[in-house]
Scaffold this active site. Structure first.
Site, PDB file in Angstrom:
ATOM      1  N   TYR A 144       0.704  -1.226   0.032  1.00 10.17           N
ATOM      2  CA  TYR A 144       0.155  -0.050   0.109  1.00 10.17           C
ATOM      3  C   TYR A 144       0.901   1.282   0.101  1.00 10.17           C
ATOM      4  O   TYR A 144       0.550   2.227  -0.765  1.00 10.17           O
ATOM      5  CB  TYR A 144      -0.899   0.068   1.128  1.00 10.17           C
ATOM      6  CG  TYR A 144      -1.762   1.403   1.106  1.00 10.17           C
ATOM      7  CD1 TYR A 144      -2.894   1.232   0.511  1.00 10.17           C
ATOM      8  CD2 TYR A 144      -1.829   2.335   2.356  1.00 10.17           C
ATOM      9  CE1 TYR A 144      -4.014   2.135   0.147  1.00 10.17           C
ATOM     10  CE2 TYR A 144      -2.657   3.195   2.333  1.00 10.17           C
ATOM     11  CZ  TYR A 144      -3.779   3.053   1.408  1.00 10.17           C
ATOM     12  OH  TYR A 144      -4.607   4.318   1.427  1.00 10.17           O
ATOM     13  N   LYS A 148       1.255   3.530  -3.379  1.00 11.67           N
ATOM     14  CA  LYS A 148       0.654   5.182  -3.576  1.00 11.67           C
ATOM     15  C   LYS A 148       1.771   5.968  -3.681  1.00 11.67           C
ATOM     16  O   LYS A 148       1.514   7.015  -4.409  1.00 11.67           O
ATOM     17  CB  LYS A 148       0.142   5.453  -2.106  1.00 11.67           C
ATOM     18  CG  LYS A 148      -1.329   4.668  -1.791  1.00 11.67           C
ATOM     19  CD  LYS A 148      -2.524   5.131  -2.641  1.00 11.67           C
ATOM     20  CE  LYS A 148      -3.726   4.693  -2.125  1.00 11.67           C
ATOM     21  NZ  LYS A 148      -4.797   5.394  -3.090  1.00 11.67           N
ATOM     22  N   VAL A 186      -8.936   1.883  13.174  1.00 13.67           N
ATOM     23  CA  VAL A 186      -9.235   1.814  14.688  1.00 13.67           C
ATOM     24  C   VAL A 186     -10.437   2.599  15.067  1.00 13.67           C
ATOM     25  O   VAL A 186     -11.153   1.965  16.043  1.00 13.67           O
ATOM     26  CB  VAL A 186      -8.074   2.691  15.447  1.00 13.67           C
ATOM     27  CG1 VAL A 186      -8.122   4.109  14.787  1.00 13.67           C
ATOM     28  CG2 VAL A 186      -8.167   2.722  16.728  1.00 13.67           C
ATOM     29  N   VAL A 187     -11.160   3.477  14.427  1.00 12.71           N
ATOM     30  CA  VAL A 187     -12.450   3.997  14.862  1.00 12.71           C
ATOM     31  C   VAL A 187     -13.639   2.908  14.608  1.00 12.71           C
ATOM     32  O   VAL A 187     -14.260   2.635  15.388  1.00 12.71           O
ATOM     33  CB  VAL A 187     -12.927   5.284  13.661  1.00 12.71           C
ATOM     34  CG1 VAL A 187     -14.101   5.517  14.116  1.00 12.71           C
ATOM     35  CG2 VAL A 187     -11.728   6.227  13.941  1.00 12.71           C
TER      36      VAL A 187
END
Length: 313
Positions: A144, A148, A186-187
């Site tokens: 990733y 990117k 995480v959220v």
């Protein structure tokens, strides 16, 4: 009316972008292979006369006539992008080549949804756009991170070599309704665990920090970036500079949900950054943008979404 292509348009961020573009009167083509995207995120748009959906993987070329391209296609959570790391890299690199080739052919303006992960585990805090990053090129997150980074390289080479009108935004942690409940971020992790009464899993000692941007603020910034003149390419950081430890986030989620879940601590994953906070002075200057939605307000909306998803309430 602009004809706008949104790759990854059925995903968490992409679906919110499609909403905003359709609502302002644009003609939107949403392209997604549904690896992590969902038709549920965009089903409310199916009957809209200016919305069209195409199932397609952007690692393969395709040909359409559009004025603007938002390239968001790529799994963005560690669980999803590490499941098939080769395909993740191909999506970032081959996908960028295909979308840039399309933009070159039809003379479209194109925006790349890059990421704060290009900074790796940063040695500079907060992270300005001028920082080149500290990324492990052979680690489990490299598919990733380096994918990117390579996509950004391609965008700037197409700009220099072929005069393609490019825009590059580096997206920091974003949250809100339509997050995938099992994406490992995480959220969503904390909210889902709290609502189900499961233990809240904190990796490391809980003192590592992140900055959380609500999705509506992010969409404002992306559209503003696309609307800038050809003299500004970016890259530009898009995120909320408010900084919170994982411990603070967990405690806030517990308080807002009223959950009695316990906190448990697990080893920190490989190459997981200790700090993440955007420097957003460039966004303020060039986009007249800064986030307006605080963490608690955004969490309340996100918790409401997951409550409805799991309990229909």
């Amino acid at each position: 009316m602009d004809k706008i292509l949104v790759t990854g348009g059925a995903g968490f961020i992409g679906s919110h972008l499609c909403d905003r573009l359709v609502n302002r009167g644009d003609d939107v083509l949403c392209v997604d292979n549904f690896y992590t995207g969902s038709k549920a995120n965009i089903k409310h748009l199916f009957a809209h006369p200016y919305f069209e959906l195409m199932r397609h993987d952007i690692t393969f070329p395709f040909y359409v006539e559009v004025d603007r391209i938002y390239n968001l296609a790529c799994p963005a959570s560690p669980i999803h992008y590490q499941f098939d790391p080769v395909q993740t890299t191909k999506t970032s690199v081959h996908g960028a080549i295909n979308m840039l080739g399309l933009a070159k052919r039809v003379k479209a303006k194109i925006l790349q949804a890059s990421t704060s992960e290009v900074y790796g585990d940063p040695e500079i805090h907060p992270q300005p756009e001028s920082y080149w990053g500290k990324v492990n090129p052979i680690g489990i997150r490299s598919c990733y991170d380096e994918g990117k980074r390579c996509a950004e390289t391609l965008f700037f080479d197409y700009w220099r070599q072929h005069d393609v009108q490019i825009k590059v935004v580096r997206i920091f942690n974003t949250y809100g309704p339509r997050m995938h409940p099992n994406d490992g971020r995480v959220v969503s992790n904390f909210i889902v665990q709290a609502l189900k009464g499961d233990p809240i899993t904190i990796y490391g000692d809980g003192q590592q920090t992140r900055s959380f941007c609500y999705v509506d603020d992010l969409i404002d910034a992306m559209i503003s970036m696309m609307d800038t003149g050809s003299d500004f390419t970016g890259p530009v950081n898009i995120g909320n500079p408010g900084e919170f430890t994982m411990q603070e986030l967990a405690e806030t989620v517990l308080r807002l949900t009223g959950s009695r879940s316990k906190l448990i601590y697990l080893p920190l994953p490989s190459d997981d950054p200790r700090q993440r906070k955007p420097e957003i002075e460039l966004a303020k200057e060039k986009l007249s943008w800064e986030p307006g939605i605080g963490l608690e307000d955004g969490l309340k909306e996100t918790i409401r979404y997951f409550k409805n998803l799991f309990f229909n309430c």
